[in-house]
Design an enzyme around this catalytic site. Structure first.
Site, PDB file in Angstrom:
ATOM      1  N   ASN A  42     -48.809  13.481 -26.912  1.00 52.90           N
ATOM      2  CA  ASN A  42     -47.790  13.127 -28.276  1.00 52.90           C
ATOM      3  C   ASN A  42     -46.119  13.265 -28.619  1.00 52.90           C
ATOM      4  OD1 ASN A  42     -49.193  15.901 -28.307  1.00 52.90           O
ATOM      5  ND2 ASN A  42     -48.407  16.030 -30.563  1.00 52.90           N
ATOM      6  N   GLU A  44     -43.107  13.849 -31.005  1.00 47.94           N
ATOM      7  CA  GLU A  44     -43.238  14.005 -32.198  1.00 47.94           C
ATOM      8  C   GLU A  44     -41.404  13.405 -32.529  1.00 47.94           C
ATOM      9  OE1 GLU A  44     -44.084  17.855 -33.650  1.00 47.94           O
ATOM     10  OE2 GLU A  44     -46.525  16.614 -33.690  1.00 47.94           O
ATOM     11  N   CYS A  53     -48.321   8.644 -31.172  1.00 46.01           N
ATOM     12  CA  CYS A  53     -50.141  10.331 -30.186  1.00 46.01           C
ATOM     13  C   CYS A  53     -49.822   9.929 -28.716  1.00 46.01           C
ATOM     14  CB  CYS A  53     -51.119   9.837 -31.647  1.00 46.01           C
ATOM     15  SG  CYS A  53     -51.421   9.574 -33.154  1.00 46.01           S
ATOM     16  N   GLU A  55     -52.088   9.100 -26.903  1.00 46.37           N
ATOM     17  CA  GLU A  55     -53.551   7.981 -26.870  1.00 46.37           C
ATOM     18  C   GLU A  55     -52.441   6.642 -26.872  1.00 46.37           C
ATOM     19  OE1 GLU A  55     -54.064  10.106 -29.699  1.00 46.37           O
ATOM     20  OE2 GLU A  55     -55.858  10.503 -29.482  1.00 46.37           O
ATOM     21  N   CYS A  90     -56.612   9.296 -33.422  1.00 49.49           N
ATOM     22  CA  CYS A  90     -56.686   9.161 -34.631  1.00 49.49           C
ATOM     23  C   CYS A  90     -57.537   7.809 -35.354  1.00 49.49           C
ATOM     24  CB  CYS A  90     -55.270   9.479 -35.570  1.00 49.49           C
ATOM     25  SG  CYS A  90     -54.187   8.078 -35.202  1.00 49.49           S
ATOM     26  N   CYS A  93     -55.230   5.284 -33.845  1.00 49.69           N
ATOM     27  CA  CYS A  93     -55.119   5.110 -31.919  1.00 49.69           C
ATOM     28  C   CYS A  93     -56.328   4.414 -31.645  1.00 49.69           C
ATOM     29  CB  CYS A  93     -55.054   7.064 -31.345  1.00 49.69           C
ATOM     30  SG  CYS A  93     -53.729   7.110 -31.426  1.00 49.69           S
TER      31      CYS A  93
HETATM   32  N1  THU Z   1     -52.025  13.224 -32.512  1.00 53.59           N
HETATM   33  C1  THU Z   1     -51.855  12.427 -31.139  1.00 53.59           C
HETATM   34  O1  THU Z   1     -51.389  12.984 -30.290  1.00 53.59           O
HETATM   35  N2  THU Z   1     -53.383  12.144 -31.188  1.00 53.59           N
HETATM   36  C2  THU Z   1     -54.086  11.658 -32.128  1.00 53.59           C
HETATM   37  O2  THU Z   1     -55.106  10.881 -32.305  1.00 53.59           O
HETATM   38  C3  THU Z   1     -54.550  12.760 -32.737  1.00 53.59           C
HETATM   39  C4  THU Z   1     -52.579  12.622 -33.659  1.00 53.59           C
HETATM   40  C5  THU Z   1     -51.129  14.428 -32.521  1.00 53.59           C
HETATM   41  C6  THU Z   1     -50.018  13.489 -33.679  1.00 53.59           C
HETATM   42  C7  THU Z   1     -49.371  14.984 -34.034  1.00 53.59           C
HETATM   43  O3  THU Z   1     -47.718  14.751 -32.886  1.00 53.59           O
HETATM   44  C8  THU Z   1     -49.875  16.102 -33.918  1.00 53.59           C
HETATM   45  O4  THU Z   1     -50.933  15.467 -32.958  1.00 53.59           O
HETATM   46  C9  THU Z   1     -50.404  16.559 -35.483  1.00 53.59           C
HETATM   47  O5  THU Z   1     -50.637  15.710 -36.463  1.00 53.59           O
END
Ligand code: THU
Length: 136
Positions: A42, A44, A53, A55, A90, A93
């Site tokens: 991920n 941010e 994310c 994925e 999520c 994704c």
């Molecule tokens: N996140 C992911 O990388 N993948 C997911 O499927 C769920 C959430 C990350 C996004 C964000 O940087 C952190 O997790 C908190 O939501």
């Protein structure tokens, strides 16, 4: 590439997560039909919504390198260096995976450094709205 080896690739990718706002670090490893592995973490952003994310990072890396035929995905997530048992992808994704993967596509959710649970995209996104509805 064994299932556990793919999980280890996801754990390596998680170390590269850029998550200064949530502190929640995610790694993903996507195995393609050609045997290559595309990893993602991920990434941010200070404006929050541009965050991507792990994925989707892996999927976009693979597709942009010409690969669309995927055979398995491993995901690991947790605060900092910790592993949260079975962090699921999520909704966004799941939808992006449904663009390229069938309902029986296997997804490994890491539980610990040596354990994972296995589910399918269909388990996580039943009745997916996929390309079949839109493509001519
Ligand atoms: N996140 C992911 O990388 N993948 C997911 O499927 C769920 C959430 C990350 C996004 C964000 O940087 C952190 O997790 C908190 O939501």
């Amino acid at each position: 590439m064994t299932e556990l080896e793919l999980c280890c690739k996801a754990m390596e990718a998680k170390k590269r997560a850029y998550a200064p706002y949530s502190g929640f670090c995610v790694g993903a490893a996507l195995l393609t039909a050609t045997g290559k592995v595309y990893t993602g973490c991920n990434v941010e952003n200070a404006a929050f919504s541009p965050t991507i994310c792990a994925e989707r990072t892996a999927v976009v890396k693979a597709v942009s390198e010409g690969e669309r035929d995927f055979s398995m995905l491993a995901i690991v997530g947790g605060k900092g260096a910790c592993i949260d048992p079975a962090t699921p992808p999520c909704g966004l994704c799941r939808q992006v995976l449904a663009e390229f993967c069938a309902p029986d596509f296997p997804i490994l959710l890491v539980q610990s450094e040596t354990e994972f649970i296995k589910c399918t995209l269909g388990d996580l996104l039943p009745m997916a709205f996929g390309p079949g509805f839109v493509k001519e």
